[in-house]
Every structure is written in C-alpha cells, then in structure tokens.
Design an enzyme around this catalytic site. Structure first.
Site, mmCIF file in Angstrom:
data_model
loop_
_atom_site.group_PDB
_atom_site.id
_atom_site.type_symbol
_atom_site.label_atom_id
_atom_site.label_comp_id
_atom_site.label_asym_id
_atom_site.label_seq_id
_atom_site.Cartn_x
_atom_site.Cartn_y
_atom_site.Cartn_z
ATOM 1 N N TRP A 10 -29.952 40.105 -15.373
ATOM 2 C CA TRP A 10 -31.287 39.750 -14.874
ATOM 3 C C TRP A 10 -31.845 38.498 -15.534
ATOM 4 C CZ3 TRP A 10 -34.393 45.037 -14.510
ATOM 5 C CH2 TRP A 10 -33.724 45.889 -13.601
ATOM 6 N N HIS A 95 -23.038 34.016 -23.180
ATOM 7 C CA HIS A 95 -23.363 33.498 -21.848
ATOM 8 C C HIS A 95 -23.536 31.983 -21.930
ATOM 9 C CE1 HIS A 95 -25.456 32.674 -18.119
ATOM 10 N NE2 HIS A 95 -24.886 33.777 -17.678
ATOM 11 N N GLU A 167 -17.242 32.492 -16.135
ATOM 12 C CA GLU A 167 -18.362 31.938 -15.389
ATOM 13 C C GLU A 167 -18.326 30.413 -15.470
ATOM 14 O OE1 GLU A 167 -21.682 35.126 -15.017
ATOM 15 O OE2 GLU A 167 -22.064 33.930 -16.798
ATOM 16 N N SER A 213 -22.895 32.420 -8.748
ATOM 17 C CA SER A 213 -23.279 32.499 -7.341
ATOM 18 C C SER A 213 -22.502 33.559 -6.558
ATOM 19 C CB SER A 213 -23.170 31.120 -6.674
ATOM 20 O OG SER A 213 -24.023 30.194 -7.339
ATOM 21 N N GLY A 234 -25.889 37.114 -11.290
ATOM 22 C CA GLY A 234 -27.220 36.694 -11.713
ATOM 23 C C GLY A 234 -28.233 36.927 -10.602
ATOM 24 N N GLY A 235 -28.548 35.856 -9.876
ATOM 25 C CA GLY A 235 -29.601 35.889 -8.859
ATOM 26 C C GLY A 235 -29.552 37.080 -7.908
HETATM 27 P P1 13P Z 1 -25.852 33.447 -10.598
HETATM 28 O O1 13P Z 1 -25.199 34.635 -9.964
HETATM 29 O O2 13P Z 1 -27.335 33.398 -10.402
HETATM 30 O O3 13P Z 1 -25.156 32.163 -10.260
HETATM 31 O O4 13P Z 1 -25.665 33.628 -12.191
HETATM 32 C C1 13P Z 1 -24.419 33.961 -12.685
HETATM 33 C C2 13P Z 1 -24.560 34.332 -14.101
HETATM 34 O O5 13P Z 1 -24.837 33.510 -14.951
HETATM 35 C C3 13P Z 1 -24.392 35.745 -14.451
HETATM 36 O O6 13P Z 1 -24.340 35.916 -15.826
#
Ligand code: 13P
Length: 251
Positions: A10, A95, A167, A213, A234-235
């Site tokens: 989050w 991260h 990532e 993403s 993430g989002g």
């Molecule tokens: P998004 O899914 O928003 O690109 O973020 C990925 C992320 O950093 C998860 O830790």
C-alpha cells in the site's frame, strides 16, 4: 515452485477509514480462496487495526520496512518484535523507494533481511534495476549484485524464509509493465543465481515475485511464466476489486 504468492504494497497511501475499508473488502472478496498465499503490507500505524480484520481470513499481514536492531535508542524505528507483536507475518525489505528515495544501501538491506529472519518474519526482499541501468545493458549485473549482497551471510536453511521480489524501477508506478519475456528472463537469472549460491532444490522452491504496474489485465500473462511465482502489487492493491480480481485470476 511453491504456492503462488500475491502481496499488496500500500506504500504511504490510505487513511484510517480507507485502510480499514480496503481490508474489510478484501476479506469479503477472498473468502474461501486458499490456493494462493496473499498478504497486504500496510502503513505501520494501521497494522494493529488491520490485523484484527484479517484474523478471520487467509490474508496475511505485512509491514513495509523494519529496523535491524532489537530495541533501544533508535528514534522513529520499528523492530521485528513489534511487527510480530501486532500480527505481521511478512515484511518488505529493500524496496526501490527505500533504496533510491531514502538511500538504503545493500549493506543496510542485508542487515534487515537477516534481522527479519532471526526475528521470525518472512522478508519480501526487493531488487531491480533503474531505466538507465537497463538501457546500458547492466540489468543482470545490477540485479545479481543486489541479490548477492542482500543474501550475504544467510545460510541455506534461513534463506528459505525469503521471497525475492524483482521490481524493475522503470516499471514501478509508471503504467509501464515489463513484458512477460523481460520478467521471465530476469526471474530465471535470479533463480539460477540462488542455485549457484545455495542449491537447486532451494532455487526451485524460493518464490520470486514480479512487481511494477501489475494489474488485473496483465496478471495471467505475467503469472504464466515458469519463473514468476507471484506478484508484488502497488497501485492496483489499493482497489479491493482489482487486487481481489488478481488473486482470483491466479487461484
Ligand atoms: P505499482 O504496482 O504501483 O507499479 O508498484 C509496484 C511496487 O512498487 C510494489 O512494491
């Protein structure tokens, strides 16, 4: 490959009300889903409240950071024991936002991964290259160095607590997902490196998540790759419908 593992990060989003609403919605949506391990990694201040909401579900709780010391004069930091105390199973470590915005080094990240394992938490250890590193053909060198340094001093038994999250920094929050081939290529390289550092059995079992993403529309394609064992989201994890749809797709 272990059970697929989908985790939501989050980040620094939500407030008390929306955080509780999101967690409550996920519990509702994911009732009976047990073929996928799932977790939400929420802001520290909402951990305790969300822990109670998740207690009746299969969704695990995680934090987004931890400090490597056990206790003492470390103003503003949070220990493994505190995270365990409020019901955390997982903790995200290293991260890219902590590496590149906060300035965490490989050495600090390694201390945190080790402390988490010792403290009984399951680290989600993140690695990934910057856009300029990819464009310069340095992806493998950067990611393998992060993996080696992050896992330094962790023996074969202890490393089994770790999930690695690949990532690519250029894919995070940009809407620009790595293609399934790009993800698979780096995941296979990471698994090969784990086999070299430990052994093939451990490499086969360690879970490697993709993050950047990830969303409902690309979940199936990403997860179809042999070396993609899960997603760090993430989002899309901030929307009950999207995150639960992703988990159901994998289930
Ligand atoms: P998004 O899914 O928003 O690109 O973020 C990925 C992320 O950093 C998860 O830790």
């Amino acid at each position: 490959m272990g059970k697929p593992f989908i985790a939501g990060n989050w980040k620094m989003n939500t407030n008390y009300r929306s955080a509780l609403g999101l967690a409550t919605g996920l519990v509702e949506q994911l009732k009976g889903v047990d073929t996928v391990d799932s977790a939400v990694c929420v802001p520290f201040v909402y951990l305790q409240a969300i822990s109670s909401i998740l207690s009746s579900s299969n969704i695990a709780l995680g934090a987004q950071n931890v400090f490597y010391e056990g206790n003492g004069a470390f103003t503003g930091e949070i220990s493994c024991e505190m995270l365990k105390d409020v019901g955390c199973t997982y903790v995200i470590i290293g991260h890219s936002e902590r590496r590149h915005v906060i300035g965490e080094t490989d050495a600090v990240i390694n201390k945190k991964v080790r402390a988490a394992i010792t403290g009984g938490l399951l680290p989600i250890f993140c690695v990934g290259e910057l856009l300029e590193e990819r464009e310069a053909g340095k992806t493998e060198a950067v990611v393998s160095s992060q993996v080696r340094k992050g896992l330094q001093g962790i023996d074969a038994e202890r490393v089994q607590a770790v999930t690695i999250a690949y990532e690519p920094v250029w894919a995070i929050g940009t809407g620009k997902t790595a293609t399934a081939e790009q993800a698979q290529e780096v995941h296979a390289m990471i698994r090969g490196l784990v086999a070299e550092l430990y052994d093939k059995g451990i490499a086969d079992r360690i879970r490697i998540q993709y993050g950047g993403s990830a969303k409902p529309s690309n979940t199936a394609e990403l997860m179809a790759n042999p070396d993609v064992d899960g997603l760090l989201v993430g989002g899309a994890s901030l929307k009950t419908e999207d995150f639960s749809a992703m988990i159901k797709t994998v289930a």
